[in-house]
Design an enzyme around this catalytic site. Structure first.
Site, mmCIF file in Angstrom:
data_model
loop_
_atom_site.group_PDB
_atom_site.id
_atom_site.type_symbol
_atom_site.label_atom_id
_atom_site.label_comp_id
_atom_site.label_asym_id
_atom_site.label_seq_id
_atom_site.Cartn_x
_atom_site.Cartn_y
_atom_site.Cartn_z
ATOM 1 N N TYR A 1 9.989 13.524 -2.497
ATOM 2 C CA TYR A 1 8.534 13.562 -2.701
ATOM 3 C C TYR A 1 7.814 13.455 -1.357
ATOM 4 C CZ TYR A 1 3.853 11.706 -3.355
ATOM 5 O OH TYR A 1 2.496 11.496 -3.250
ATOM 6 N N ASN B 1 5.929 3.297 -12.926
ATOM 7 C CA ASN B 1 6.713 3.003 -11.720
ATOM 8 C C ASN B 1 5.912 2.127 -10.766
ATOM 9 O OD1 ASN B 1 8.918 4.829 -12.293
ATOM 10 N ND2 ASN B 1 7.439 6.473 -11.926
ATOM 11 N N GLY C 1 14.676 1.653 -0.926
ATOM 12 C CA GLY C 1 13.697 2.557 -0.310
ATOM 13 C C GLY C 1 12.354 1.909 -0.039
ATOM 14 N N ASP C 2 12.087 0.719 -0.627
ATOM 15 C CA ASP C 2 10.782 0.067 -0.395
ATOM 16 C C ASP C 2 10.697 -0.483 1.018
ATOM 17 O OD1 ASP C 2 9.565 0.519 -2.785
ATOM 18 O OD2 ASP C 2 9.731 -1.535 -3.543
ATOM 19 N N PHE D 1 -5.151 18.556 -5.201
ATOM 20 C CA PHE D 1 -4.424 17.367 -5.678
ATOM 21 C C PHE D 1 -3.119 17.741 -6.385
ATOM 22 C CE2 PHE D 1 -8.917 15.946 -5.985
ATOM 23 C CZ PHE D 1 -8.842 14.770 -5.265
ATOM 24 N N LYS E 1 5.331 16.159 1.102
ATOM 25 C CA LYS E 1 4.021 15.885 1.728
ATOM 26 C C LYS E 1 4.069 16.213 3.224
ATOM 27 C CE LYS E 1 1.805 14.511 -1.863
ATOM 28 N NZ LYS E 1 0.834 15.433 -2.441
ATOM 29 N N SER F 1 -0.046 11.341 1.873
ATOM 30 C CA SER F 1 0.274 9.977 1.454
ATOM 31 C C SER F 1 0.743 9.155 2.642
ATOM 32 C CB SER F 1 1.398 10.068 0.417
ATOM 33 O OG SER F 1 1.997 8.814 0.225
HETATM 34 P P1 NAD Z 1 -1.537 12.967 -11.201
HETATM 35 O O1 NAD Z 1 -0.152 13.322 -11.628
HETATM 36 O O2 NAD Z 1 -2.354 12.111 -12.088
HETATM 37 O O3 NAD Z 1 -2.357 14.317 -10.887
HETATM 38 C C1 NAD Z 1 -1.734 15.481 -10.393
HETATM 39 C C2 NAD Z 1 -2.197 16.634 -11.276
HETATM 40 O O4 NAD Z 1 -1.602 17.842 -10.814
HETATM 41 C C3 NAD Z 1 -1.792 16.474 -12.746
HETATM 42 O O5 NAD Z 1 -2.933 16.633 -13.564
HETATM 43 C C4 NAD Z 1 -0.775 17.591 -12.984
HETATM 44 O O6 NAD Z 1 -0.825 18.091 -14.309
HETATM 45 C C5 NAD Z 1 -1.202 18.628 -11.946
HETATM 46 N N1 NAD Z 1 -0.134 19.527 -11.491
HETATM 47 C C6 NAD Z 1 1.101 19.209 -11.031
HETATM 48 N N2 NAD Z 1 1.777 20.311 -10.696
HETATM 49 C C7 NAD Z 1 0.955 21.371 -10.932
HETATM 50 C C8 NAD Z 1 1.089 22.778 -10.793
HETATM 51 N N3 NAD Z 1 2.228 23.345 -10.364
HETATM 52 N N4 NAD Z 1 0.056 23.573 -11.132
HETATM 53 C C9 NAD Z 1 -1.102 23.040 -11.595
HETATM 54 N N5 NAD Z 1 -1.282 21.713 -11.766
HETATM 55 C C10 NAD Z 1 -0.264 20.891 -11.431
HETATM 56 O O7 NAD Z 1 -1.433 12.310 -9.735
HETATM 57 P P2 NAD Z 1 -2.532 11.562 -8.875
HETATM 58 O O8 NAD Z 1 -2.135 10.136 -8.774
HETATM 59 O O9 NAD Z 1 -3.890 11.921 -9.336
HETATM 60 O O10 NAD Z 1 -2.238 12.215 -7.458
HETATM 61 C C11 NAD Z 1 -2.952 13.344 -6.987
HETATM 62 C C12 NAD Z 1 -2.367 13.776 -5.653
HETATM 63 O O11 NAD Z 1 -2.411 12.681 -4.740
HETATM 64 C C13 NAD Z 1 -0.896 14.191 -5.732
HETATM 65 O O12 NAD Z 1 -0.694 15.284 -4.859
HETATM 66 C C14 NAD Z 1 -0.157 12.963 -5.247
HETATM 67 O O13 NAD Z 1 1.081 13.287 -4.679
HETATM 68 C C15 NAD Z 1 -1.125 12.435 -4.189
HETATM 69 N N6 NAD Z 1 -0.959 10.987 -3.928
HETATM 70 C C16 NAD Z 1 -1.022 10.101 -4.960
HETATM 71 C C17 NAD Z 1 -0.825 8.725 -4.729
HETATM 72 C C18 NAD Z 1 -0.859 7.728 -5.855
HETATM 73 O O14 NAD Z 1 -0.389 6.599 -5.646
HETATM 74 N N7 NAD Z 1 -1.383 8.052 -7.022
HETATM 75 C C19 NAD Z 1 -0.618 8.265 -3.410
HETATM 76 C C20 NAD Z 1 -0.595 9.213 -2.373
HETATM 77 C C21 NAD Z 1 -0.777 10.572 -2.641
HETATM 78 N N1 UFG Z 2 6.463 -3.477 -7.204
HETATM 79 C C1 UFG Z 2 7.031 -4.511 -7.928
HETATM 80 N N2 UFG Z 2 7.303 -4.272 -9.248
HETATM 81 C C2 UFG Z 2 7.032 -3.097 -9.878
HETATM 82 C C3 UFG Z 2 6.430 -2.060 -9.119
HETATM 83 C C4 UFG Z 2 6.184 -2.279 -7.781
HETATM 84 O O1 UFG Z 2 7.299 -5.584 -7.414
HETATM 85 O O2 UFG Z 2 7.312 -2.963 -11.073
HETATM 86 C C5 UFG Z 2 6.131 -3.714 -5.790
HETATM 87 C C6 UFG Z 2 6.841 -2.768 -4.828
HETATM 88 O O3 UFG Z 2 8.091 -3.298 -4.463
HETATM 89 C C7 UFG Z 2 5.837 -2.702 -3.671
HETATM 90 C C8 UFG Z 2 4.466 -2.850 -4.359
HETATM 91 O O4 UFG Z 2 4.756 -3.460 -5.623
HETATM 92 O O5 UFG Z 2 6.010 -3.814 -2.813
HETATM 93 C C9 UFG Z 2 3.762 -1.531 -4.585
HETATM 94 O O6 UFG Z 2 4.633 -0.620 -5.277
HETATM 95 P P1 UFG Z 2 4.098 0.748 -5.903
HETATM 96 O O7 UFG Z 2 5.259 1.382 -6.591
HETATM 97 O O8 UFG Z 2 2.869 0.501 -6.695
HETATM 98 O O9 UFG Z 2 3.632 1.586 -4.624
HETATM 99 P P2 UFG Z 2 4.449 2.074 -3.346
HETATM 100 O O10 UFG Z 2 3.745 1.508 -2.157
HETATM 101 O O11 UFG Z 2 5.883 1.833 -3.468
HETATM 102 O O12 UFG Z 2 4.234 3.648 -3.414
HETATM 103 C C10 UFG Z 2 2.973 4.250 -3.694
HETATM 104 C C11 UFG Z 2 3.198 5.590 -4.378
HETATM 105 C C12 UFG Z 2 3.846 6.547 -3.423
HETATM 106 C C13 UFG Z 2 3.027 6.642 -2.180
HETATM 107 C C14 UFG Z 2 2.828 5.278 -1.565
HETATM 108 C C15 UFG Z 2 1.920 5.341 -0.374
HETATM 109 O O13 UFG Z 2 4.024 5.453 -5.519
HETATM 110 O O14 UFG Z 2 3.898 7.828 -4.003
HETATM 111 O O15 UFG Z 2 2.250 4.397 -2.531
HETATM 112 O O16 UFG Z 2 0.745 5.965 -0.706
HETATM 113 F F1 UFG Z 2 3.682 7.429 -1.305
#
Ligand code: NAD
Ligand code: UFG
Length: 337
Positions: free
Chosen positions: A148, A197, A293-294, A80, A152, A124
């Protein structure tokens, strides 16, 4: 079976640790805590009543990670660890490429050195760019719009190339849609630093009174009510997909790619309504310009994961909102409380 969870202190990692421990797996966590708190690890232990090792280490530190693999024999790694903020990645591309790619390269070469060939990687839905049709299937064309997302997509390519070179590897790539919610205990959840965000943490902080109102980014998209549509998935369902991937794919060399979503698309305004219902609080909002970008809409065809992993999402929107609110109410300042 012993599993190393990189990024296990983070949002999705901590929930996956709980499900692994409850499923009878032994785990160790490696995290540099750059975006998380060690408290999440204490909470995992409280929820499960089980102990595990924690290595505070950075994947960029080759020697430190190598030492971890010398001190324990792992059967599998769930990876992760990575930086994940889209906007920040545009401002700091080199930091993102270095952390996510170099960190993964270190991990993979150390795994190979120590004969650990099973890995599950967090990808993702962002790798689908702007999809031409919906629902999204795994074989859709791939593209990205920010550093970002590019990390991936590059890591997915690195994993494919690694398998081509070394057929010992079993590689599962999970493409997550939008994880939200929290563990039902209210002890672990998403703890964003600063102003969130993402939509759900933002809504939660408006509902609890920490933020005045939600900015809805655009209401002229070609969707049911003009606001953006996404496939929100309960983080516990998402975690269980990792358990299934480890169970079904470890020891079966190949590269396996799955969408992890529910297949349902909800608009921003539907999310606001669902959250108001679950919390009993009003969520004030105003309509604002689109966020650059959305995309308009994004939801998964998750039938491949059902067919091959025996996994489907079981929790619905009401569960996601209830559990997210429970975490927020019990921890208004996240792990800082
Ligand atoms: P998160 O930031 O809560 O967890 C990521 C963890 O990785 C953190 O605890 C951070 O301290 C650790 N980390 C980062 N860089 C590191 C490094 N160099 N060495 C050791 N530890 C490190 O994020 P999350 O939401 O739990 O996401 C987990 C994974 O899933 C990520 O790779 C993220 O890109 C991916 N992902 C998340 C979402 C989402 O919406 N949350 C969507 C798609 C993919
Ligand atoms: N949105 C708002 N207001 C806000 C935040 C978001 O209207 O303050 C809207 C966005 O425009 C979008 C929806 O809510 O339509 C969801 O937005 P998020 O930022 O929650 O999620 P995204 O789909 O943009 O992106 C997320 C993660 C990305 C990941 C992607 C797909 O942030 O890292 O989902 O997994 F790549």
């Amino acid at each position: 079976m012993k599993i190393l969870v990189t990024g296990g202190a983070g949002f999705i990692g901590s929930h996956t640790c709980v499900e692994l421990l409850e499923g009878g797996y032994e785990i160790s966590v490696l995290d540099n805590l750059s975006n998380s708190s060690e408290k999440s690890l204490e909470r995992i232990k409280e929820i499960t009543g089980k102990d595990f090792k924690f290595y505070k280490a950075d994947l960029l530190d080759y020697d430190a990670v190598d030492k971890v693999f010398s001190s324990e024999k792992f059967d599998s790694v769930i990876h992760f660890a990575g930086l994940k903020a889209v906007g920040e990645s545009v401002e700091k591309p080199l930091t993102y490429y270095h952390n996510n790619i170099t960190g993964t390269l270190n991990l993979l070469s150390i795994m190979r050195k120590h004969g650990v060939y099973n890995i599950v990687f967090s990808s993702s839905a962002t790798v689908y760019g702007s999809p031409k049709s919906l629902p999204i299937k795994e074989d859709f064309p791939l593209s990205t719009t920010n550093p970002y997302g590019s990390t991936k997509l590059m890591i997915e390519g690195i994993l494919q190339d690694l398998y081509t070179a070394d057929n010992n590897f079993s590689i599962t790539i999970l493409r997550y849609f939008n994880p939200i919610g929290a563990h039902k205990s209210g002890k672990i959840g998403e703890d964003p630093k600063g102003i969130p965000n993402n939509l759900m943490p933002y809504i939660q902080q408006v509902a609890i009174g920490k933020l005045p109102q939600l900015s809805v980014f655009g209401d002229k998209y070609p969707t049911k009510d003009g606001t953006g549509v996404r496939d929100y998935i309960h983080v516990v369902d998402l975690s269980l997909a990792h358990v299934k991937a480890v169970e079904k794919k470890s020891g079966h060399p190949g590269v396996y790619i799955y969408n992890v979503g529910t297949g349902n698309g909800y608009s921003v305004l539907e999310m606001v309504k669902a959250f108001e219902k679950a919390s009993g609080r009003e969520v004030k909002y105003k309509i604002c310009p689109n966020r650059p970008g959305d995309i308009a809409a994004c939801y998964a065809d998750a039938s491949k994961a059902e067919k091959e992993l025996g996994w489907t999402a079981k929790l619905d929107l009401e569960d996601m909102c209830r559990d997210g609110w429970n975490w927020q109410v019990n921890n208004p300042n996240g792990y800082a409380d």
